[in-house]
Scaffold this motif. Sequence first.
Motif, mmCIF file in Angstrom:
data_model
loop_
_atom_site.group_PDB
_atom_site.id
_atom_site.type_symbol
_atom_site.label_atom_id
_atom_site.label_comp_id
_atom_site.label_asym_id
_atom_site.label_seq_id
_atom_site.Cartn_x
_atom_site.Cartn_y
_atom_site.Cartn_z
ATOM 1 N N VAL A 101 8.020 -32.406 27.052
ATOM 2 C CA VAL A 101 8.168 -33.027 28.205
ATOM 3 C C VAL A 101 6.467 -32.896 28.761
ATOM 4 O O VAL A 101 6.492 -32.836 30.087
ATOM 5 C CB VAL A 101 9.032 -32.284 29.223
ATOM 6 N N LYS A 102 5.547 -32.868 27.915
ATOM 7 C CA LYS A 102 4.315 -32.894 28.477
ATOM 8 C C LYS A 102 3.872 -34.243 29.439
ATOM 9 O O LYS A 102 3.986 -34.982 28.814
ATOM 10 C CB LYS A 102 3.206 -32.598 27.559
ATOM 11 N N ASN A 103 3.023 -33.761 30.410
ATOM 12 C CA ASN A 103 2.753 -34.729 31.167
ATOM 13 C C ASN A 103 1.668 -35.798 30.730
ATOM 14 O O ASN A 103 1.072 -35.271 29.860
ATOM 15 C CB ASN A 103 2.461 -34.450 32.643
ATOM 16 N N VAL A 104 1.759 -36.944 31.292
ATOM 17 C CA VAL A 104 0.749 -37.699 30.738
ATOM 18 C C VAL A 104 -0.769 -37.499 31.167
ATOM 19 O O VAL A 104 -0.908 -37.026 32.443
ATOM 20 C CB VAL A 104 0.697 -39.317 31.321
ATOM 21 N N PRO A 105 -1.492 -37.396 30.217
ATOM 22 C CA PRO A 105 -3.244 -36.647 30.523
ATOM 23 C C PRO A 105 -3.691 -37.597 31.502
ATOM 24 O O PRO A 105 -3.503 -38.957 31.658
ATOM 25 C CB PRO A 105 -3.773 -37.105 29.112
ATOM 26 N N GLY A 106 -4.405 -36.993 32.507
ATOM 27 C CA GLY A 106 -5.195 -37.702 33.448
ATOM 28 C C GLY A 106 -4.386 -37.824 34.846
ATOM 29 O O GLY A 106 -4.787 -38.058 35.807
ATOM 30 N N ARG A 107 -3.079 -37.512 34.684
ATOM 31 C CA ARG A 107 -2.487 -37.609 35.875
ATOM 32 C C ARG A 107 -2.535 -35.988 36.571
ATOM 33 O O ARG A 107 -2.523 -35.185 35.965
ATOM 34 C CB ARG A 107 -0.982 -37.916 35.624
ATOM 35 N N PRO A 108 -2.239 -36.052 37.773
ATOM 36 C CA PRO A 108 -2.454 -34.926 38.719
ATOM 37 C C PRO A 108 -1.152 -33.854 38.367
ATOM 38 O O PRO A 108 0.017 -34.331 37.857
ATOM 39 C CB PRO A 108 -2.276 -35.174 40.317
ATOM 40 N N LYS A 109 -1.070 -32.527 38.319
ATOM 41 C CA LYS A 109 -0.043 -31.676 37.719
ATOM 42 C C LYS A 109 0.104 -30.746 38.854
ATOM 43 O O LYS A 109 -0.747 -29.945 39.399
ATOM 44 C CB LYS A 109 -0.693 -31.053 36.379
ATOM 45 N N THR A 110 1.331 -30.876 39.436
ATOM 46 C CA THR A 110 1.673 -29.889 40.391
ATOM 47 C C THR A 110 3.207 -29.598 40.030
ATOM 48 O O THR A 110 3.922 -30.397 39.203
ATOM 49 C CB THR A 110 1.491 -30.340 41.931
ATOM 50 N N ASP A 111 3.681 -28.657 40.897
ATOM 51 C CA ASP A 111 5.095 -28.160 40.640
ATOM 52 C C ASP A 111 6.129 -29.500 40.913
ATOM 53 O O ASP A 111 7.117 -29.635 40.096
ATOM 54 C CB ASP A 111 5.630 -27.194 41.238
ATOM 55 N N LYS A 112 5.728 -30.071 41.956
ATOM 56 C CA LYS A 112 6.653 -31.372 42.502
ATOM 57 C C LYS A 112 6.627 -32.320 41.306
ATOM 58 O O LYS A 112 7.676 -33.066 41.052
ATOM 59 C CB LYS A 112 6.356 -31.669 43.693
ATOM 60 N N LEU A 113 5.315 -32.786 41.026
ATOM 61 C CA LEU A 113 5.166 -33.756 40.133
ATOM 62 C C LEU A 113 5.841 -33.672 38.875
ATOM 63 O O LEU A 113 6.306 -34.437 38.138
ATOM 64 C CB LEU A 113 3.639 -34.067 40.059
ATOM 65 N N ASP A 114 5.716 -32.303 38.257
ATOM 66 C CA ASP A 114 6.269 -31.888 37.135
ATOM 67 C C ASP A 114 7.674 -31.994 36.956
ATOM 68 O O ASP A 114 8.264 -32.415 36.254
ATOM 69 C CB ASP A 114 5.938 -30.401 36.762
ATOM 70 N N ALA A 115 8.490 -31.578 38.180
ATOM 71 C CA ALA A 115 10.003 -31.927 38.321
ATOM 72 C C ALA A 115 10.283 -33.146 38.381
ATOM 73 O O ALA A 115 11.352 -33.678 37.724
ATOM 74 C CB ALA A 115 10.194 -30.871 39.569
ATOM 75 N N VAL A 116 9.553 -34.091 39.083
ATOM 76 C CA VAL A 116 9.785 -35.310 39.030
ATOM 77 C C VAL A 116 9.835 -36.038 37.788
ATOM 78 O O VAL A 116 10.511 -36.871 37.328
ATOM 79 C CB VAL A 116 9.040 -36.328 39.978
ATOM 80 N N TRP A 117 8.559 -35.900 36.965
ATOM 81 C CA TRP A 117 8.579 -36.190 35.607
ATOM 82 C C TRP A 117 9.552 -35.806 34.944
ATOM 83 O O TRP A 117 10.095 -36.652 33.906
ATOM 84 C CB TRP A 117 7.061 -35.713 35.189
ATOM 85 N N LEU A 118 10.054 -34.761 34.935
ATOM 86 C CA LEU A 118 11.238 -33.924 34.019
ATOM 87 C C LEU A 118 12.433 -34.793 34.279
ATOM 88 O O LEU A 118 13.195 -35.215 33.472
ATOM 89 C CB LEU A 118 11.201 -32.529 34.183
ATOM 90 N N ALA A 119 12.652 -35.138 35.437
ATOM 91 C CA ALA A 119 13.761 -35.731 35.976
ATOM 92 C C ALA A 119 13.628 -37.130 35.560
ATOM 93 O O ALA A 119 15.048 -37.775 35.193
ATOM 94 C CB ALA A 119 14.064 -35.801 37.640
ATOM 95 N N LYS A 120 12.745 -37.696 35.375
ATOM 96 C CA LYS A 120 12.701 -39.340 35.170
ATOM 97 C C LYS A 120 12.897 -39.115 33.353
ATOM 98 O O LYS A 120 13.626 -40.156 32.925
ATOM 99 C CB LYS A 120 11.206 -40.063 35.311
ATOM 100 N N LEU A 121 12.411 -38.273 32.742
ATOM 101 C CA LEU A 121 12.505 -38.336 31.372
ATOM 102 C C LEU A 121 13.970 -37.982 30.964
ATOM 103 O O LEU A 121 14.478 -38.871 30.145
ATOM 104 C CB LEU A 121 11.575 -37.114 30.631
ATOM 105 N N ALA A 122 14.674 -37.157 31.717
ATOM 106 C CA ALA A 122 16.045 -36.905 31.589
ATOM 107 C C ALA A 122 16.841 -38.006 31.873
ATOM 108 O O ALA A 122 17.885 -38.287 30.979
ATOM 109 C CB ALA A 122 16.373 -35.555 32.264
#
Length: 308
Positions: A101-122
Amino acid sequence: MEELREDHDDGTVARVAAIDIAKASGMVCLRVPHDTIEGRRVQQVWTVASTTNAILELGDRLVCQGVERVVMEATGSYWRPFFYLLEARGLDCWLVNARDVKNVPGRPKTDKLDAVWLAKLAERGMVRASFVPPKLVRQLRDFTRTRTVFVQERTRHKHRVDKALQDAQIKLSGAVSDLFGQSGRAMMNALVAGERNPRALAELAQGSLVKKKAALAEALTGQFEDHHARLLGVLLATIDHLTAQIHELGQLIAQTLEEITTPPDDPADADGPATVVSARRYWLSVSMPFPVSDRPQRRSSSPRSART
């Protein structure tokens, strides 16, 4: 002409929640369909403390929202309270590998963005669940791993005992095959009690060592002083304590295995046949056989042995 039927089960999830877990809290992202507008999704993000009551309240909220799956990243051991408590609440919990579930390189990394990214992948079915063993197997693993640590620690203390004896010019480990056998332990106990006469110590030999009293007396001749006796007494007491704990853990392991492999009276109370299969697979995969002998192994100096 061959007629193909399209499979619409693509693994997508309509109502999903994702948790980015830290030590003291978790960032929750909830994504559900809009009530009136088709194709639009509603997203909520908030922070939940990693306390029991807060996680239980989170479970109630997710159940009320009709969440079909809760996905969380394996972060150290901090995921366990969220996973276990939400699973007990009846939610379908998935633990996913951080590498998947690694985020796309170059994008900002915060707890909120990580949670949103994980939800979209799920919700798009782009993650896979890691294996989390059933409760009884988790308990068995805790016991076996703790027992392994204690056995290793006892071995280290036995090496410290030999080091203390060598420091006092006592070459007992070279004269007996097992320093902590009945004869060796009796001689060390006598040294701690104040006996310093090598011949008197050699008289404590038992079994086949009776024929080696002269060699034992020579090995027991040294400069064993009072501070060696105090140190040896502490080390032997620690070894005895660890031995008792290892024995108790062995009993707990046997009891847990019996609970796993014994069919329950009420099948509804069990996790199912998968629990037994998982337990057996786990037990067979444990590198530590049961019981474990922690007798120090002699190292071979041959190059062939070193390579293997």
